[in-house]
Write a protein that holds these residues in place. Structure first.
Motif, PDB file in Angstrom:
ATOM      1  N   GLY A  81      31.833  62.632 -52.911  1.00  0.00           N
ATOM      2  CA  GLY A  81      32.462  61.479 -52.264  1.00  0.00           C
ATOM      3  C   GLY A  81      33.756  61.841 -51.569  1.00  0.00           C
ATOM      4  O   GLY A  81      34.073  61.292 -50.503  1.00  0.00           O
ATOM      5  N   HIS A  82      34.517  62.757 -52.141  1.00  0.00           N
ATOM      6  CA  HIS A  82      35.752  63.210 -51.485  1.00  0.00           C
ATOM      7  C   HIS A  82      35.441  63.855 -50.142  1.00  0.00           C
ATOM      8  O   HIS A  82      36.088  63.572 -49.131  1.00  0.00           O
ATOM      9  CB  HIS A  82      36.487  64.212 -52.378  1.00  0.00           C
ATOM     10  CG  HIS A  82      37.295  63.577 -53.472  1.00  0.00           C
ATOM     11  ND1 HIS A  82      38.264  62.623 -53.229  1.00  0.00           N
ATOM     12  CD2 HIS A  82      37.289  63.774 -54.825  1.00  0.00           C
ATOM     13  CE1 HIS A  82      38.816  62.260 -54.376  1.00  0.00           C
ATOM     14  NE2 HIS A  82      38.239  62.941 -55.355  1.00  0.00           N
ATOM     15  N   HIS A  83      34.452  64.739 -50.119  1.00  0.00           N
ATOM     16  CA  HIS A  83      34.105  65.414 -48.871  1.00  0.00           C
ATOM     17  C   HIS A  83      33.544  64.435 -47.846  1.00  0.00           C
ATOM     18  O   HIS A  83      33.952  64.440 -46.677  1.00  0.00           O
ATOM     19  CB  HIS A  83      33.088  66.529 -49.138  1.00  0.00           C
ATOM     20  CG  HIS A  83      33.689  67.801 -49.644  1.00  0.00           C
ATOM     21  ND1 HIS A  83      34.798  68.373 -49.075  1.00  0.00           N
ATOM     22  CD2 HIS A  83      33.322  68.626 -50.670  1.00  0.00           C
ATOM     23  CE1 HIS A  83      35.095  69.494 -49.718  1.00  0.00           C
ATOM     24  NE2 HIS A  83      34.217  69.670 -50.687  1.00  0.00           N
ATOM     25  N   LEU A  84      32.596  63.594 -48.261  1.00  0.00           N
ATOM     26  CA  LEU A  84      31.952  62.689 -47.316  1.00  0.00           C
ATOM     27  C   LEU A  84      32.900  61.614 -46.810  1.00  0.00           C
ATOM     28  O   LEU A  84      32.688  61.050 -45.735  1.00  0.00           O
ATOM     29  CB  LEU A  84      30.715  62.046 -47.964  1.00  0.00           C
ATOM     30  CG  LEU A  84      29.607  63.006 -48.397  1.00  0.00           C
ATOM     31  CD1 LEU A  84      28.387  62.231 -48.852  1.00  0.00           C
ATOM     32  CD2 LEU A  84      29.226  63.973 -47.278  1.00  0.00           C
ATOM     33  N   SER A  85      33.958  61.326 -47.573  1.00  0.00           N
ATOM     34  CA  SER A  85      34.956  60.340 -47.141  1.00  0.00           C
ATOM     35  C   SER A  85      36.061  60.964 -46.308  1.00  0.00           C
ATOM     36  O   SER A  85      36.972  60.265 -45.865  1.00  0.00           O
ATOM     37  CB  SER A  85      35.573  59.656 -48.369  1.00  0.00           C
ATOM     38  OG  SER A  85      34.587  58.990 -49.121  1.00  0.00           O
ATOM     39  N   GLY A  86      36.008  62.283 -46.109  1.00  0.00           N
ATOM     40  CA  GLY A  86      37.001  62.956 -45.279  1.00  0.00           C
ATOM     41  C   GLY A  86      38.313  63.241 -45.968  1.00  0.00           C
ATOM     42  O   GLY A  86      39.296  63.588 -45.320  1.00  0.00           O
ATOM     43  N   HIS A  87      38.337  63.127 -47.311  1.00  0.00           N
ATOM     44  CA  HIS A  87      39.599  63.318 -48.030  1.00  0.00           C
ATOM     45  C   HIS A  87      40.100  64.752 -47.973  1.00  0.00           C
ATOM     46  O   HIS A  87      41.300  64.996 -48.121  1.00  0.00           O
ATOM     47  CB  HIS A  87      39.434  62.903 -49.500  1.00  0.00           C
ATOM     48  CG  HIS A  87      39.084  61.473 -49.672  1.00  0.00           C
ATOM     49  ND1 HIS A  87      38.451  60.975 -50.792  1.00  0.00           N
ATOM     50  CD2 HIS A  87      39.251  60.419 -48.833  1.00  0.00           C
ATOM     51  CE1 HIS A  87      38.264  59.679 -50.658  1.00  0.00           C
ATOM     52  NE2 HIS A  87      38.732  59.317 -49.478  1.00  0.00           N
ATOM     53  N   THR A  88      39.208  65.699 -47.784  1.00  0.00           N
ATOM     54  CA  THR A  88      39.610  67.101 -47.820  1.00  0.00           C
ATOM     55  C   THR A  88      39.884  67.690 -46.439  1.00  0.00           C
ATOM     56  O   THR A  88      40.292  68.845 -46.333  1.00  0.00           O
ATOM     57  CB  THR A  88      38.516  67.946 -48.504  1.00  0.00           C
ATOM     58  OG1 THR A  88      37.279  67.759 -47.809  1.00  0.00           O
ATOM     59  CG2 THR A  88      38.341  67.541 -49.953  1.00  0.00           C
ATOM     60  N   LEU A  89      39.670  66.907 -45.386  1.00  0.00           N
ATOM     61  CA  LEU A  89      39.806  67.457 -44.040  1.00  0.00           C
ATOM     62  C   LEU A  89      41.223  67.945 -43.762  1.00  0.00           C
ATOM     63  O   LEU A  89      41.429  68.943 -43.087  1.00  0.00           O
ATOM     64  CB  LEU A  89      39.410  66.402 -42.998  1.00  0.00           C
ATOM     65  CG  LEU A  89      37.918  66.099 -42.901  1.00  0.00           C
ATOM     66  CD1 LEU A  89      37.671  64.974 -41.907  1.00  0.00           C
ATOM     67  CD2 LEU A  89      37.142  67.340 -42.494  1.00  0.00           C
ATOM     68  N   ASN A  90      42.207  67.227 -44.275  1.00  0.00           N
ATOM     69  CA  ASN A  90      43.606  67.615 -44.052  1.00  0.00           C
ATOM     70  C   ASN A  90      44.245  68.131 -45.339  1.00  0.00           C
ATOM     71  O   ASN A  90      45.457  68.058 -45.509  1.00  0.00           O
ATOM     72  CB  ASN A  90      44.399  66.422 -43.515  1.00  0.00           C
ATOM     73  CG  ASN A  90      43.920  65.995 -42.150  1.00  0.00           C
ATOM     74  OD1 ASN A  90      43.718  66.828 -41.279  1.00  0.00           O
ATOM     75  ND2 ASN A  90      43.710  64.705 -41.970  1.00  0.00           N
TER      76      ASN A  90
END
Length: 374
Positions: free
Chosen positions: A148-157
């Motif tokens: 969920g973290h990856h798919l929600s974009g939480h790790t992009l930055n």
């Protein structure tokens, strides 16, 4: 004519803009370079190598607390976790765009290194959680949270864990676990076991996190009966007749009902309101998304908003044992089309049909409604 003062002002302005743009570009390039290198380096294992290594890992979204190891050994994942993650991703409808490794971290973490996404998990943590909760769903929920973290974009930055993003990942976990077949208890077992009673700087308390999981689970549950709603047709409600029970049920069945089941054919204001989604008049039914019902229907049956139902038509043809006129038949066929907003009533089974019709609902009233009516 431009005087010397004006020339100097224009030259200074152009020079300032040029320097500002150059500094802005350099700053952006420096930020990108920093973002690429801020979270360490990785040498990855494969099936032929015993181990890999991550150095200077500083940032990641951990399941229950921030990762506190800056250097760690990583290993090729177990087949079980590979299959579980592939299964979770299949229910999300998105591609698997991250790599998975195991490590001795007593945690599970989603992170980015060198602009690549990773999930690192501790197999001992997953085994412990499943054993003490007596449910294999517990480890699945932990992995779903990190996905969920990856798919929600939480790790992009390279975000550091905070309450908002943790609750978003928890909600995704509950949502996808419902899709996979977990009960509410199974979806929340891991959080009940591992969650904290109090808020930390990075993670909310387990009461709030369990509620987020349940929110996701319930949101997925509501979609169980829902398909897409078609757009409304280009006509007006006043173009159609109001279709009553004697027009839609044969006289023979109505006479039988009047004698044996006097309440069967009366509507008693038990109306529903919905949007027609699919139609097969040759087979004699249509599907409708029910959006609203009257209090009388809810008291007589139950509340069934946001569900898709199949409604059968006993008869609507002119010349049969009913009160449908010739013009009414063609009007009815134009009424029951995908996208139609409809006020209607239905009853379970038909008189003198026996138990074979239990669970089959027949149309007893239909009226076109304006698109903005409900």
């Amino acid at each position: 004519m431009i005087n010397n003062t004006m020339k100097l002002f224009l030259l200074t302005s152009v020079l300032f803009i040029f320097i500002s743009c150059k500094e802005s570009k350099e700053t952006k390039e420096n930020e990108n370079e920093t973002n690429q290198n801020i979270n360490g380096s990785i040498s990855v294992p494969d099936k032929n190598n015993v181990e890999g290594e991550i150095n200077n890992l500083k940032i990641g979204c951990g399941f229950n607390y921030n990762l506190n190891k800056t250097e760690l050994k990583i290993y090729y994942p177990r087949e079980r976790e590979i299959k579980v993650i592939e299964n979770i991703i299949s229910y999300s409808g998105l591609p698997l765009n991250f790599e998975i490794y195991s490590g001795d971290i007593q945690n599970a973490v989603a992170t980015m290194i060198d602009n690549k996404r990773y999930i690192i998990y501790d197999p001992k943590l997953l085994s412990f959680t499943d054993e003490y909760s007596d449910s294999y769903w517990s480890s699945i929920s932990i992995l779903a949270h990190e996905i969920g973290h990856h798919l929600s974009g939480h790790t992009l930055n390279n975000n550091i864990s905070n309450h908002d993003i943790e609750l978003q990942a928890d909600k995704f976990s509950g949502f996808v676990l419902y899709k996979m077949g977990a009960t509410q208890e199974q979806a929340t077992n891991a959080m009940n076991l591992l969650g904290s009673e109090v808020d930390s700087e990075s993670h909310p308390n387990k009461r709030r996190r369990i509620q987020a999981i349940l929110d996701g689970w319930n949101e997925a549950s509501k979609q169980r009966y829902q398909g897409a709603i078609p757009p409304p047709p280009n006509d007006k409600p006043e173009d159609f007749y109001e279709f009553t029970t004697p027009m839609l049920i044969t006289k023979e069945k109505l006479d039988f009902a009047k004698e044996n089941y006097p309440d069967w054919y009366t509507n008693n204001n038990e109306y529903l309101f919905g949007v027609v989604t699919e139609v097969d008049l040759k087979e004699g039914f249509f599907n409708i998304r029910i959006l609203k019902s009257t209090k009388e229907f809810q008291e007589g049956f139950r509340k069934i908003e946001n569900e898709d139902w199949k409604v059968w038509i006993d008869t609507y043809h002119f010349g049969e044992d009913n009160e449908m006129c010739h013009a009414c038949q063609f009007n009815f066929e134009s009424l029951i089309v995908p996208g139609r907003r409809l006020k209607f009533s239905m009853v379970e089974s038909c008189p003198d049909c026996g138990t074979s019709m239990n669970g089959v609902w027949f149309l007893t009233y239909a009226k076109a409604m304006d698109n903005s009516s409900f």
